[in-house]
Design an enzyme around this catalytic site. Structure first.
Site, PDB file in Angstrom:
ATOM      1  N   LYS A 150      43.096  45.740  48.073  1.00  0.00           N
ATOM      2  CA  LYS A 150      42.574  46.314  46.826  1.00  0.00           C
ATOM      3  C   LYS A 150      41.933  47.683  47.007  1.00  0.00           C
ATOM      4  O   LYS A 150      41.972  48.524  46.111  1.00  0.00           O
ATOM      5  CB  LYS A 150      41.596  45.338  46.175  1.00  0.00           C
ATOM      6  CG  LYS A 150      42.314  44.095  45.655  1.00  0.00           C
ATOM      7  CD  LYS A 150      41.621  43.515  44.467  1.00  0.00           C
ATOM      8  CE  LYS A 150      42.502  42.495  43.755  1.00  0.00           C
ATOM      9  NZ  LYS A 150      42.703  41.267  44.557  1.00  0.00           N
TER      10      LYS A 150
ATOM     11  N   GLU B 298      37.150  45.552  35.740  1.00  0.00           N
ATOM     12  CA  GLU B 298      37.140  44.114  35.506  1.00  0.00           C
ATOM     13  C   GLU B 298      37.303  43.433  36.858  1.00  0.00           C
ATOM     14  O   GLU B 298      37.830  44.028  37.792  1.00  0.00           O
ATOM     15  CB  GLU B 298      38.306  43.720  34.592  1.00  0.00           C
ATOM     16  CG  GLU B 298      39.660  43.465  35.297  1.00  0.00           C
ATOM     17  CD  GLU B 298      40.287  44.701  35.947  1.00  0.00           C
ATOM     18  OE1 GLU B 298      39.891  45.827  35.596  1.00  0.00           O
ATOM     19  OE2 GLU B 298      41.162  44.531  36.830  1.00  0.00           O
TER      20      GLU B 298
ATOM     21  N   SER C 152      47.980  39.840  52.195  1.00  0.00           N
ATOM     22  CA  SER C 152      47.238  40.736  51.295  1.00  0.00           C
ATOM     23  C   SER C 152      45.743  40.755  51.580  1.00  0.00           C
ATOM     24  O   SER C 152      45.076  41.750  51.307  1.00  0.00           O
ATOM     25  CB  SER C 152      47.491  40.324  49.848  1.00  0.00           C
ATOM     26  OG  SER C 152      47.201  38.949  49.656  1.00  0.00           O
TER      27      SER C 152
HETATM   28  C1  LIG Z   1      43.543  40.247  44.134  1.00  0.00           C
HETATM   29  C2  LIG Z   1      44.313  39.700  45.244  1.00  0.00           C
HETATM   30  C3  LIG Z   1      45.674  39.348  45.102  1.00  0.00           C
HETATM   31  C4  LIG Z   1      46.418  39.399  43.804  1.00  0.00           C
HETATM   32  O1  LIG Z   1      46.528  40.647  43.208  1.00  0.00           O
HETATM   33  P1  LIG Z   1      47.861  41.483  43.173  1.00  0.00           P
HETATM   34  O2  LIG Z   1      47.543  42.602  42.245  1.00  0.00           O
HETATM   35  O3  LIG Z   1      48.960  40.614  42.669  1.00  0.00           O
HETATM   36  O4  LIG Z   1      48.122  41.960  44.546  1.00  0.00           O
HETATM   37  C5  LIG Z   1      46.356  38.903  46.213  1.00  0.00           C
HETATM   38  N1  LIG Z   1      45.740  38.772  47.411  1.00  0.00           N
HETATM   39  C6  LIG Z   1      44.448  39.103  47.580  1.00  0.00           C
HETATM   40  C7  LIG Z   1      43.834  38.934  48.928  1.00  0.00           C
HETATM   41  C8  LIG Z   1      43.686  39.568  46.516  1.00  0.00           C
HETATM   42  O5  LIG Z   1      42.404  39.874  46.704  1.00  0.00           O
END
Ligand SMILES: *Cc1c(COP(=O)(O)O)cnc(C)c1O
Length: 403
Positions: free
Chosen positions: A92, A114, A380
């Protein structure tokens, strides 16, 4: 953009999806941003500043790691793109650091955002502290209660957190409230949107900010395999930002298969799901036409999943279009599959993934590989925030839960 491209067209659409459906009072704000964003993003000054922060502050490039034991298990060459190693623990911050630089270039002084689980709120509060800017975060009251640590992190970073008490008091309501705040302060406020959603140009802005992920995958794969593209990319998908970043430089390359994992919760045939691409129908949510989980009369349904970061009843318009045109294959992964996959990655590679990312890992068991297949899976985020969830569900982890 060419006509059949998967990227945004000059009117802000991805096929039938996207656009900018905003209240009259925001029209000028959104229009100004539409006019300003590309010249800023494409300027050498922005690019060099952005890449310097990514390197010195976020810790990029993130490693591309050949997961040996998992590769053997699934019968392919599995590389993990380690977004979990970024500062604040997920992808993020690639986006928030870019958007705050953009806000400064546009002369804005106040930042709003948000947040659902709080991850985007923390990433926003972090860059606001870094840039010494005023920061206000909208978060559903239900989420404020269940994600208390992130609320304390945001407050420690100097942000003001507003618990939102409308609707289900979760992410969707926090988005609506942030848009409402933006309507009241259109001239001095920049809204940092957290995923590839919202009115045009946000889905494109966020995708471009996250595209650093696939930019790195290209040269990292070249170094490691002698070829700059994989046979398959795998990512989890909530609003779609880490997925968009992972696929960005390969979207028009048909040698590369794209597999995305959305959160099925208890299953797509139950009411407890967040699998918007499987279960959604066309509608307008938070300023864009996209797939939305809604009742027959258009009321937004609450999304349900064990993973707070995937808990969104919409989906980025880019992904709605790609799924409709079958460019991506979207799998719905249940809570139980994700838990098990999270334990598996932990035990086999020593990496505790965010429960969101564990959905991507769980997709592997549904795919047939050839041993020569080069697969890149984006982790992610890291799972420190989810340890309690994993422990509470260890009975779902099979042999890995015996401890
Ligand atoms: C917020 C988040 C997501 C989902 O958000 P996307 O916009 O679909 O990437 C996925 N993995 C993690 C670790 C997150 O914090």
């Amino acid at each position: 953009m060419e006509k059949n491209s998967f990227f945004v067209d000059e009117n802000g659409f991805y096929g039938p999806f996207g656009g900018a459906y905003v209240p009259e009072i925001l029209y000028k704000c959104v229009h100004d941003l539409q006019e300003a964003y590309l010249p800023i993003l494409e300027s050498e000054e922005f690019k060099s500043e952005y890449h310097q922060w990514l390197r010195d502050y976020v810790g990029r490039p993130s490693p591309l790691y050949l997961a040996r034991r998992m590769s053997e298990k699934y019968g392919c060459q599995l590389y993990l793109k380690r977004e979990d190693l970024n500062h604040t623990g997920a992808h993020k911050i690639n986006n928030t650091i870019g958007q705050i630089l953009m806000a400064r270039k546009m002369g804005k002084t106040r930042i709003i955002a948000e947040t659902g689980a709080g991850q985007h709120g923390v990433a926003t509060a972090t860059v606001c502290a870094l840039m010494n800017m005023e920061c206000e975060i909208f978060m559903g009251k239900t989420d404020v209660e269940r994600q208390h640590t992130n609320v304390e992190r945001m407050r420690m970073l100097g942000a003001k957190v507003h618990p939102v008490t409308t609707g289900n008091m979760t992410l969707s309501d926090a988005c609506s409230e942030a848009i409402r705040d933006w309507c009241c302060h259109p001239s001095d406020t920049f809204y940092i949107v957290g995923s590839t959603m919202g009115p045009h140009p946000y889905p494109d802005i966020v995708a471009r900010m996250q595209s650093v992920i696939s930019e790195e995958i290209k040269w990292q794969l070249m170094e490691k395999t002698g070829r700059d593209y994989p046979d398959m990319l795998v990512a989890c998908i909530g609003g779609g930002s880490n997925a968009a970043g992972t696929i960005y430089h390969y979207v028009d390359d048909n040698r590369v298969d794209i597999v995305l994992a959305e959160a099925a919760g208890h299953g797509v045939d139950t009411d407890y799901t967040a699998a918007t691409i499987h279960c959604g129908t066309e509608g307008i949510l938070h300023g864009a036409r996209t797939l939305v989980m809604q009742t027959d009369d258009g009321q937004i349904k609450e999304a349900f999943t064990i993973s707070a970061g995937l808990d969104y009843p919409g989906i980025g318009p880019m992904h709605a279009n790609m799924a409709m045109r079958k460019r991506s294959k979207v799998l719905a992964i249940t809570d139980d599959e994700a838990i098990r996959a999270g334990y598996e990655l932990t035990r086999m590679e020593g990496i505790i993934p965010a429960i969101e990312s564990a959905h991507a890992v769980a997709a592997l068991q549904h795919i047939k590989f050839k041993p020569s297949d080069v697969v890149v899976l984006t982790v992610s985020g890291r799972g420190d925030k989810d340890v309690e969830t994993y422990l509470n569900n260890k009975s779902k982890a099979g042999e890995y839960g015996q401890f």
